[in-house]
Structures are given as structure tokens and as C-alpha cells.
Enzyme design. Structure first.
Site, PDB file in Angstrom:
ATOM      1  N   ALA A 156       0.829  -1.213   0.000  1.00  0.00           N
ATOM      2  CA  ALA A 156       0.000   0.000   0.000  1.00  0.00           C
ATOM      3  C   ALA A 156       0.858   1.255   0.000  1.00  0.00           C
ATOM      4  O   ALA A 156       0.480   2.276   0.556  1.00  0.00           O
ATOM      5  CB  ALA A 156      -0.940   0.000   1.206  1.00  0.00           C
ATOM      6  N   GLY A 157       2.032   1.179  -0.632  1.00  0.00           N
ATOM      7  CA  GLY A 157       2.816   2.380  -0.868  1.00  0.00           C
ATOM      8  C   GLY A 157       2.283   3.111  -2.084  1.00  0.00           C
ATOM      9  O   GLY A 157       1.141   2.910  -2.514  1.00  0.00           O
TER      10      GLY A 157
ATOM     11  N   GLY B 232       1.229   0.686  -5.025  1.00  0.00           N
ATOM     12  CA  GLY B 232       0.043  -0.098  -4.713  1.00  0.00           C
ATOM     13  C   GLY B 232      -1.223   0.731  -4.681  1.00  0.00           C
ATOM     14  O   GLY B 232      -2.252   0.346  -5.250  1.00  0.00           O
TER      15      GLY B 232
ATOM     16  N   PHE C  22      19.062  17.806  -9.067  1.00  0.00           N
ATOM     17  CA  PHE C  22      19.372  16.514  -8.465  1.00  0.00           C
ATOM     18  C   PHE C  22      20.507  15.874  -9.262  1.00  0.00           C
ATOM     19  O   PHE C  22      20.804  16.266 -10.399  1.00  0.00           O
ATOM     20  CB  PHE C  22      18.135  15.609  -8.469  1.00  0.00           C
TER      21      PHE C  22
ATOM     22  N   ASP D  92       9.540  -9.040   0.219  1.00  0.00           N
ATOM     23  CA  ASP D  92       8.642 -10.203   0.253  1.00  0.00           C
ATOM     24  C   ASP D  92       8.078 -10.559  -1.118  1.00  0.00           C
ATOM     25  O   ASP D  92       8.089 -11.723  -1.536  1.00  0.00           O
ATOM     26  CB  ASP D  92       7.485  -9.945   1.224  1.00  0.00           C
TER      27      ASP D  92
ATOM     28  N   GLN E  55      21.812   0.001  -4.918  1.00  0.00           N
ATOM     29  CA  GLN E  55      22.251   1.393  -4.792  1.00  0.00           C
ATOM     30  C   GLN E  55      22.648   1.742  -3.360  1.00  0.00           C
ATOM     31  O   GLN E  55      21.889   1.494  -2.415  1.00  0.00           O
ATOM     32  CB  GLN E  55      21.146   2.349  -5.238  1.00  0.00           C
TER      33      GLN E  55
ATOM     34  N   HIS F  85      23.226   4.917  -1.217  1.00  0.00           N
ATOM     35  CA  HIS F  85      23.004   6.368  -1.217  1.00  0.00           C
ATOM     36  C   HIS F  85      24.219   7.045  -0.593  1.00  0.00           C
ATOM     37  O   HIS F  85      24.736   6.586   0.424  1.00  0.00           O
ATOM     38  CB  HIS F  85      21.735   6.704  -0.423  1.00  0.00           C
TER      39      HIS F  85
ATOM     40  N   LEU G 252      18.371   8.080   6.052  1.00  0.00           N
ATOM     41  CA  LEU G 252      18.596   8.885   4.858  1.00  0.00           C
ATOM     42  C   LEU G 252      18.693  10.381   5.145  1.00  0.00           C
ATOM     43  O   LEU G 252      17.897  10.937   5.903  1.00  0.00           O
ATOM     44  CB  LEU G 252      17.449   8.638   3.867  1.00  0.00           C
TER      45      LEU G 252
ATOM     46  N   GLU H  66      19.127  13.689  -1.034  1.00  0.00           N
ATOM     47  CA  GLU H  66      19.949  14.295  -2.076  1.00  0.00           C
ATOM     48  C   GLU H  66      19.564  15.754  -2.287  1.00  0.00           C
ATOM     49  O   GLU H  66      20.358  16.550  -2.789  1.00  0.00           O
ATOM     50  CB  GLU H  66      19.787  13.505  -3.376  1.00  0.00           C
TER      51      GLU H  66
ATOM     52  N   ARG I 256      24.612   8.845  -8.274  1.00  0.00           N
ATOM     53  CA  ARG I 256      24.832   8.326  -6.927  1.00  0.00           C
ATOM     54  C   ARG I 256      25.955   7.306  -6.849  1.00  0.00           C
ATOM     55  O   ARG I 256      26.685   7.261  -5.861  1.00  0.00           O
ATOM     56  CB  ARG I 256      23.519   7.723  -6.387  1.00  0.00           C
TER      57      ARG I 256
ATOM     58  N   HIS J  11      20.361   1.679  -0.079  1.00  0.00           N
ATOM     59  CA  HIS J  11      19.184   2.545  -0.201  1.00  0.00           C
ATOM     60  C   HIS J  11      18.100   2.001  -1.118  1.00  0.00           C
ATOM     61  O   HIS J  11      16.923   2.109  -0.818  1.00  0.00           O
ATOM     62  CB  HIS J  11      19.654   3.907  -0.719  1.00  0.00           C
TER      63      HIS J  11
ATOM     64  N   GLU K 132       9.367  -0.342  -6.717  1.00  0.00           N
ATOM     65  CA  GLU K 132      10.696  -0.883  -6.428  1.00  0.00           C
ATOM     66  C   GLU K 132      10.722  -2.405  -6.455  1.00  0.00           C
ATOM     67  O   GLU K 132      11.773  -3.006  -6.666  1.00  0.00           O
ATOM     68  CB  GLU K 132      11.187  -0.367  -5.072  1.00  0.00           C
TER      69      GLU K 132
ATOM     70  N   ARG L 174      20.070   4.095 -10.325  1.00  0.00           N
ATOM     71  CA  ARG L 174      18.894   4.969 -10.385  1.00  0.00           C
ATOM     72  C   ARG L 174      19.288   6.407 -10.136  1.00  0.00           C
ATOM     73  O   ARG L 174      20.075   6.702  -9.237  1.00  0.00           O
ATOM     74  CB  ARG L 174      17.857   4.540  -9.341  1.00  0.00           C
TER      75      ARG L 174
ATOM     76  N   SER M 138      12.693   7.522  -8.474  1.00  0.00           N
ATOM     77  CA  SER M 138      12.014   6.410  -7.790  1.00  0.00           C
ATOM     78  C   SER M 138      10.561   6.756  -7.502  1.00  0.00           C
ATOM     79  O   SER M 138       9.660   5.947  -7.764  1.00  0.00           O
ATOM     80  CB  SER M 138      12.738   6.036  -6.500  1.00  0.00           C
TER      81      SER M 138
END
Length: 563
Positions: A11-12, A15, A113, A208, A227, A229, A239, A242, A273, A337, A361, A372, A377
């Protein structure tokens, strides 16, 4: 048994954006998530989301930057699709109510960036992922989509014809293990950062979905590309965006030297990166660090700009390092990261297993290739959440529910019973995880050498044997975190083996994968994806190669990558 047309796991941002496509299509869609949606790791993304919304910028230039950033191994059709859709996505999120930071004229603000040739990163101070997540959550609630909250998937279930049939799920709140039938399943479970000991990722980021897809016969792509970071806090690895360098922050060594000009004379701190992380690691290894770290210097930005643009970073530095960046540099180091690899899909998120899709991801579309770019992302999650969600909805319209093998539920119940009843003679899950994760950091980090990688690869059979002897201290049914960590640990072992076997096989250096024995890129032999398959007979991972997808654009021809 409950059933749905489409089941989305995670549910990010990916999702939830996919679920909204289900609501739009009028299908019966549900979301399964092991944490509350607002605790999804998308909320930890800080710096911004890329899009060519400035009239002086073009999506084609964004795509070129992304191909170059990928070290010429990203799939060009997917990269073009993502960058072309990016402005549409930004304006959609803006209309939904995302509180982007603004310029004085009211336009969405953009900051520079790493690896970008234009200032195209849209942001909301240093909490961009959080505000995007809250925006989509409001829409999800309004849509009435059913959410299986705090439910952890134990197995991806296939029917006798090889098509997805559903999931076996563990309700963390009650201890119930049950099945859910679905015509299609979309995995949006995020990354695998906890394969490593030091990571910017939450403890829930155990890959998962990738592990379940692997065991169900869907290959994982490019797992060796991990990656690091450049700016994780020295002590915790949490974190530091950036965006701090995008706002003008410097990287300095223990001698006070701003060193990036020696490694990336054109872009300095805003090189890609992988370049910045290797530069930092070199400074540390050559004795110009302090206690395994270099420093991020924001002092010259001034108090007002730090409080306005980077308030969360100041709080994190104060709380976790005891440093106020207004007055002193922040100690930082390269930290795991992001996973460029994942469940291999086409550009629409479809997997080889019929009825299975992946986005964000968890997927390897592959828009990021070997490295990346920052700001891509969040873009990946929403663009391919939308696109993959739409294609999954279209797919399930023509499908029927498959027979769900009931024995899969009883097998998972027996697995849990057996785990709980083991005598306390083996390791606890946390101890075994620490052994594996520490070794991953030691032998498969920023710089990789053959002897260390071979040592690491040889450990996995031992760890798998030890896994069969782990025991649980907690025998309860409800909110049994000990049980969750044990289940997640098998997933981490599977993914760790994919990473190290891919790293050993890829005899070149490209993007985030740097081998001291093969320091150069080898386009003739290795401008290819690696695919990891689960071999059910040997209970190990095997590898194959796959050609990258190209579109014939001469601008994308491989060349030396300099910043």
C-alpha cells in the site's frame, strides 16, 4: 473464501495508485498490506520527483539523462514511457491536492538533483514521499477500496494451469491464516534493503513480493545492482536527502576539502549516486574520513534556507547525530538505499507467470538499469502504479477465478506450527539475520572483490541449513513479530543469494556494481540483464542472461559516462 478480481500486495505509492485504477475501472479490487498504508516506506522518500514540466525542459532530455544514469542497461522503451508520462503524473497529483513547494510565481518549484542536466525535481520541502502518500491515501479512502490492513502474505498461490489463483495471508492482528482468491495479483511490496545490515530502509523492507514471485517461477532481474546512497547518517544509516546537495550542500572530508571535484569535475556533488558513493568510499578507505564517514556541509546555506527547505534533515541530524547543520557538518556515509533489480516485467508491469504483475521498487521494468537517478524512484512508483494497474484491470476483465489449492493454506499453518514448536537449540531469527546482513555489507558493498564475494556465496548453504533450526521465543498468535521476522528471513536469504550470484557472474563494473578485478564496463559481453530463477530441485538460485530492450534512438548508444 474471500475473492476479488485484482489483489494488490503493498500500500505504498505504487500499490495505492494501482488500486485507484481498479476503482476507476469498476472492478473488485483489494489491497493487502503488512503495515498501515501511511507507514509504507514511500513516506520516507524526501527529496523529490522528476518531471520535465518547465517549458525549457523536454521529456526526451529527461529520458537521455535516465539512460545515461542507468549506465546504458536500462530498458529504453520503459524509460521513454516513464519520462513521457512524468509531466502528466505531476499535474494529476497537483490536482489531487499534493502540497508541492512553489516558486514566487506560484509554479511548482523544482530543484537540481544528481545526474540531471536540468533542474527538474519537484518537491515538497524534504517530505515529498510523505505528502504524495497522504494524497493517494485520501483518494483510496474516498474510493472505498477494501484494505486488508496489517496482513502479511505467506505465499503466492498458483492454480494447476500455472495461472495465479490467490494468496495465503497471515492476519497479524488475530493470528488467522486464510486464503484470498484473485483473478490477478499485482505485487507492489517495495525493496529488499534489509538484506544488508546498514540501510536507509525500514525494517519492513524485506523484499517479500520479490521472493514470492521467485518461488512461484517468475524470474528476478539485475539483483546485483544495489544502490548505496551517498548520504546516510553515520550512526543509524537513516537517509539524508539528495535534496540537501541539490540545495547547494557540499561534501567535505576530514581535512575540510570539498573533494568531489577530483571525481566529477563538472557535476561535483550532483554526479550520479554510484559515482558519489564510490568517491566517498575512496576518501574513507584512503584515510580522509572520520570514524568511517565524511561530512555533508550545509552551513553556507544559512539558517533560513535550511529551516525552509530542509527542516526534517535538521531534526534528524540533531536527534540522531547530535549535530545542528546550521552550525556544523553532518557525518554521513554510503548506505544501502534502493534495489534496481526486482521482479522482471515488460513495460506494462506484466510478469511471465500468467496473471501476475509488479510495479514500483519490487519490479525490474527496468527504468533504472545499473544505477537509479535521484527523483526517479517516486516517479517510477506512480507512473507504473498507474500503468500497471490499468493493464492488470484490463487483464482480469477476461479472466475467471481459478481453483485454489486448499492444501496451500494447511501447509502454511503447519509451517507456523512447526516453527513455534521447535526446541530452543538453534539461533533466533534476529541472530541469523545479523550474520547474513553483516556479511552482505562486508563482501558485497560499494567495492566488490572476488575472494570476498566467493566467501559470501559459500555461506548461503550454511545459513539455509541454520534457518531450518531457528527457534521462536514468542509462541503467541497475535502480533507475533518473532514469527514475522522468521518468515521474512527466508525471503531475505533467497534475495541475498540472488544478489551475490549475480555479482559474481557479472564480470565487469557498471553503475552500482563495481568489481576491483573487472574495473571497466564490458558492453560486448555484459550489456545484458541477468535473470535469477529459483531451482526447485536444487533449492538454489540459477542465472540466465537477457538482452535489454532498445528503441533504436542513436542518442542512447553507449558511451563513456562522465559527470
Amino acid at each position: 473464501m474471500k475473492s476479488h478480481d485484482l489483489i494488490i500486495v503493498g500500500a505504498g505509492l505504487s500499490g495505492m495508485r494501482a488500486a485507484l485504477e481498479g476503482a476507476k475501472a469498476g472492478i473488485n479490487v483489494a489491497v493487502v498490506t503488512k503495515v498501515h498504508p501511511l507507514r509504507s516506506h514511500s513516506c520516507a522518500a524526501q527529496g523529490g520527483i522528476n518531471a520535465a514540466i518547465n517549458p525549457n525542459d523536454k521529456w526526451e532530455v529527461h529520458a537521455y539523462d535516465t539512460v545515461k544514469g542507468s549506465d546504458y542497461i536500462g530498458d529504453e522503451d520503459a524509460i521513454d514511457l516513464m519520462c513521457r508520462e512524468a509531466p502528466i503524473i505531476i499535474h494529476e497529483m497537483d490536482r489531487m491536492g499534493t502540497p508541492f513547494s512553489r516558486n514566487d510565481d506560484g509554479d511548482i518549484a523544482q530543484r537540481p538533483f544528481g545526474g540531471a542536466s536540468f533542474d527538474r525535481t519537484c518537491y515538497a520541502a524534504d517530505r515529498t514521499g510523505q505528502v504524495l502518500l497522504h494524497t493517494l491515501w485520501e483518494r483510496l479512502v474516498h474510493s472505498g477500496i477494501h484494505v486488508y490492513e496489517e496482513c502479511h502474505v505467506f505465499r503466492l498461490v498458483l492454480a494447476s494451469d500455472g495461472h495465479v489463483a490467490g494468496l495465503v495471508v497471515y492476519d497479524i492482528k488475530t493470528g488467522e491464516i486464510f486464503g484470498i482468491r484473485g483473478k490477478g495479483i499485482l505485487l507492489a511490496t517495495g525493496g529488499y534493503g534489509r538484506v544488508y545490515l546498514s540501510s536507509t530502509n525500514a525494517t519492513t523492507n524485506t523484499g517479500d513480493g520479490m521472493a514470492y514471485a521467485l518461488r512461484a517461477g517468475s524470474p528476478l532481474g539485475d539483483m546485483e545492482f544495489v544502490q548505496f546512497h551517498p548520504t546516510g547518517l553515520r550512526t543509524s544509516g537513516i537517509l539524508v536527502t539528495e535534496g540537501a546537495r541539490g540545495e547547494g550542500g557540499y561534501l567535505i572530508n576530514a581535512e575540510g576539502e570539498r573533494f568531489m571535484g577530483r571525481y566529477a569535475p563538472k557535476k561535483w556533488e550532483l554526479a550520479s549516486r554510484d559515482v558519489v558513493s564510490r568517491a566517498e568510499q575512496t576518501e574513507i578507505l584512503e584515510g580522509r574520513g572520520t570514524n568511517g564517514a565524511i561530512f555533508l556541509d550545509l552551513r553556507h546555506l544559512g539558517r533560513e534556507k535550511i529551516l525552509d527547505r530542509l527542516p526534517q534533515i535538521r531534526t534528524l541530524a540533531l536527534d540522531l547525530e547530535g549535530v545542528d547543520p546550521i552550525d556544523a557538518p553532518i557525518p554521513v556515509r554510503p548506505t544501502v538505499h534502493y534495489s534496481m533489480g526486482g521482479i522482471r516485467t515488460n513495460k506494462y508491469g506484466a510478469c511471465p507467470v500468467p496473471g501476475l504483475f509488479a510495479a514500483g521498487e519490487a519490479a525490474c521494468v527496468s527504468v533504472h538499469g545499473a544505477n537509479r537517478l535521484g527523483g526517479n524512484s517516486l516517479l517510477d512508483t506512480i507512473v507504473f502504479g498507474k500503468i500497471t494497474g490499468a493493464h492488470a484491470c484490463e487483464y482480469v476483465h477476461g479472466q475467471k477465478l481459478r481453483d485454489f489449492p486448499e492444501n496451500t493454506i494447511s501447509e502454511e499453518k503447519e509451517r507456523v506450527r512447526e516453527l513455534k514448536n521447535r526446541p530452543n537449540r538453534g539461533m533466533r531469527p534476529a541472530m541469523l539475520h545479523h550474520q547474513m546482513a553483516e556479511a552482505m555489507n562486508t563482501y558485497c558493498g560499494v567495492y566488490r572483490e572476488p575472494k570476498g564475494m566467493a566467501t559470501l556465496a559459500g555461506k548461503f548453504p550454511e545459513w539455509r541449513q541454520e534457518y531450518e533450526r531457528i527457534h521462536l521465543d514468542d509462541k503467541s498468535d497475535i502480533f507475533n513479530v518473532d514469527l514475522l521476522r522468521a518468515v521474512e528471513l527466508r525471503n531475505l536469504l533467497d534475495l541475498g543469494e540472488c544478489i551475490i550470484k549475480g555479482a559474481l557472474a557479472r564480470e565487469e563494473s557498471r553503475g552500482a556494481h563495481y568489481r576491483i578485478d573487472f574495473p571497466n564496463r564490458d558492453d560486448a559481453n555484459w550489456r545484458k540483464h541477468t535473470l535469477a530463477f529459483w531451482d526447485e530441485t536444487s533449492q538454489t538460485v540459477r542465472l540466465e542472461k537477457e538482452e535489454i530492450r532498445t528503441v533504436g534512438n542513436p542518442e542512447y548508444a553507449p558511451k563513456e559516462r562522465t559527470y
